[in-house]
Motif scaffolding. Structure first.
Motif, short mmCIF file in Angstrom:
data_model
loop_
_atom_site.label_atom_id
_atom_site.label_comp_id
_atom_site.label_asym_id
_atom_site.label_seq_id
_atom_site.Cartn_x
_atom_site.Cartn_y
_atom_site.Cartn_z
N MET A 1 0.85 -1.19 0.00
CA MET A 1 0.00 0.00 0.00
C MET A 1 0.89 1.24 0.00
O MET A 1 1.84 1.33 0.77
CB MET A 1 -0.90 0.01 1.24
CG MET A 1 -1.68 1.28 1.37
SD MET A 1 -2.58 1.48 2.93
CE MET A 1 -3.78 0.19 2.77
N ARG A 2 0.58 2.17 -0.88
CA ARG A 2 1.33 3.42 -0.92
C ARG A 2 0.83 4.36 0.15
O ARG A 2 -0.37 4.52 0.36
CB ARG A 2 1.16 4.08 -2.29
CG ARG A 2 1.94 3.37 -3.36
CD ARG A 2 1.75 3.97 -4.73
NE ARG A 2 2.01 5.40 -4.72
CZ ARG A 2 1.42 6.25 -5.56
NH1 ARG A 2 0.55 5.81 -6.43
NH2 ARG A 2 1.69 7.52 -5.53
N LYS A 3 1.77 4.98 0.83
CA LYS A 3 1.45 5.98 1.83
C LYS A 3 1.66 7.36 1.20
O LYS A 3 2.60 7.55 0.43
CB LYS A 3 2.37 5.80 3.04
CG LYS A 3 2.11 6.78 4.14
CD LYS A 3 2.99 6.53 5.34
CE LYS A 3 2.72 7.63 6.36
NZ LYS A 3 3.29 7.35 7.64
N THR A 4 0.81 8.31 1.53
CA THR A 4 0.95 9.66 1.01
C THR A 4 1.95 10.42 1.85
O THR A 4 1.86 10.46 3.07
CB THR A 4 -0.40 10.39 1.02
OG1 THR A 4 -1.33 9.62 0.23
CG2 THR A 4 -0.28 11.78 0.44
N THR A 5 2.92 11.01 1.19
CA THR A 5 3.91 11.86 1.83
C THR A 5 3.82 13.24 1.21
O THR A 5 3.80 13.37 -0.02
CB THR A 5 5.34 11.30 1.62
OG1 THR A 5 5.39 9.98 2.14
CG2 THR A 5 6.37 12.17 2.29
N ILE A 6 3.73 14.26 2.04
CA ILE A 6 3.69 15.64 1.58
C ILE A 6 4.87 16.37 2.20
O ILE A 6 5.15 16.21 3.39
CB ILE A 6 2.38 16.34 2.02
CG1 ILE A 6 1.14 15.60 1.47
CG2 ILE A 6 2.36 17.81 1.62
CD1 ILE A 6 0.94 15.70 0.00
N MET A 7 5.54 17.17 1.38
CA MET A 7 6.69 17.93 1.87
C MET A 7 6.52 19.40 1.50
O MET A 7 5.87 19.71 0.50
CB MET A 7 7.98 17.39 1.24
CG MET A 7 8.27 15.94 1.60
SD MET A 7 9.76 15.33 0.78
CE MET A 7 10.99 16.43 1.46
N PRO A 8 7.16 20.29 2.27
CA PRO A 8 7.16 21.71 1.88
C PRO A 8 7.91 21.88 0.55
O PRO A 8 8.86 21.15 0.25
CB PRO A 8 7.90 22.41 3.01
CG PRO A 8 7.90 21.45 4.14
CD PRO A 8 7.83 20.08 3.55
#
Length: 171
Positions: A1-8
């Motif tokens: 399962m892909r996890k969502t990663t958000i970065m500045p």
């Protein structure tokens, strides 16, 4: 399962686009390549750290003919992946780093993607709202990538509609 990663936002994404596009140009020498997606719009403020590259080819069959070369660069060949006329490639498996969207010159998707980017570059308030939505959805669905994408889609669709109307008025 892909996890969502958000970065500045970081200017390193523009540098990564340049590096990767140089490698892709070694395969598709006459392609015109564009950095698109959230990593290409500073005002969004946040993005998944995946560099989206839009490539325009004279003949889309070139993408099929040279797909083994893309595999040698570490890309997975995904075919049209739900968008007729597109050739889609991903790099990085579940920890994706790059998406390459190739279209034949004249495909309407090219303008849709480029208008979306141009609109957000010229409308930083909308871009910022998009970034804020990403953060909100990440908090709500940190381990549910598909739900994150599904919930984000209505906002993106509305932005795309505004972008295309804006582009028509500019012409």
């Amino acid at each position: 399962m892909r996890k969502t990663t958000i970065m500045p936002y970081t200017e390193l994404w523009a540098e990564e686009f340049e590096r990767e596009s140089d490698a892709i140009k070694n395969i598709f020498e006459r392609a015109v390549l564009y950095h698109m997606g959230s990593t290409s719009v500073p005002a969004i403020g946040y993005a998944k750290p995946v560099i989206d590259i839009l490539g325009v080819l004279e003949d889309i069959s070139e993408a099929d003919r040279l797909s083994a070369d893309m595999e040698r660069l570490g890309y997975e060949v995904c075919g049209e992946n739900g968008i007729p006329g597109r050739r889609f490639f991903t790099k990085g498996g579940n920890e994706r780093t790059h998406h390459v969207h190739l279209y034949e010159k004249g495909n309407e998707q090219i303008d849709i993607h480029l208008n979306f980017k141009r609109y957000l570059l010229e409308h930083p308030t909308d871009a910022k709202a998009y970034g804020e939505l990403k953060l909100q959805l990440l908090q709500e669905f940190p381990d549910q990538h598909e739900e994150y994408q599904t919930r984000k889609q209505p906002f993106v669709s509305e932005l795309a509609k505004k972008a295309n109307e804006w582009a028509k008025r500019k012409d």
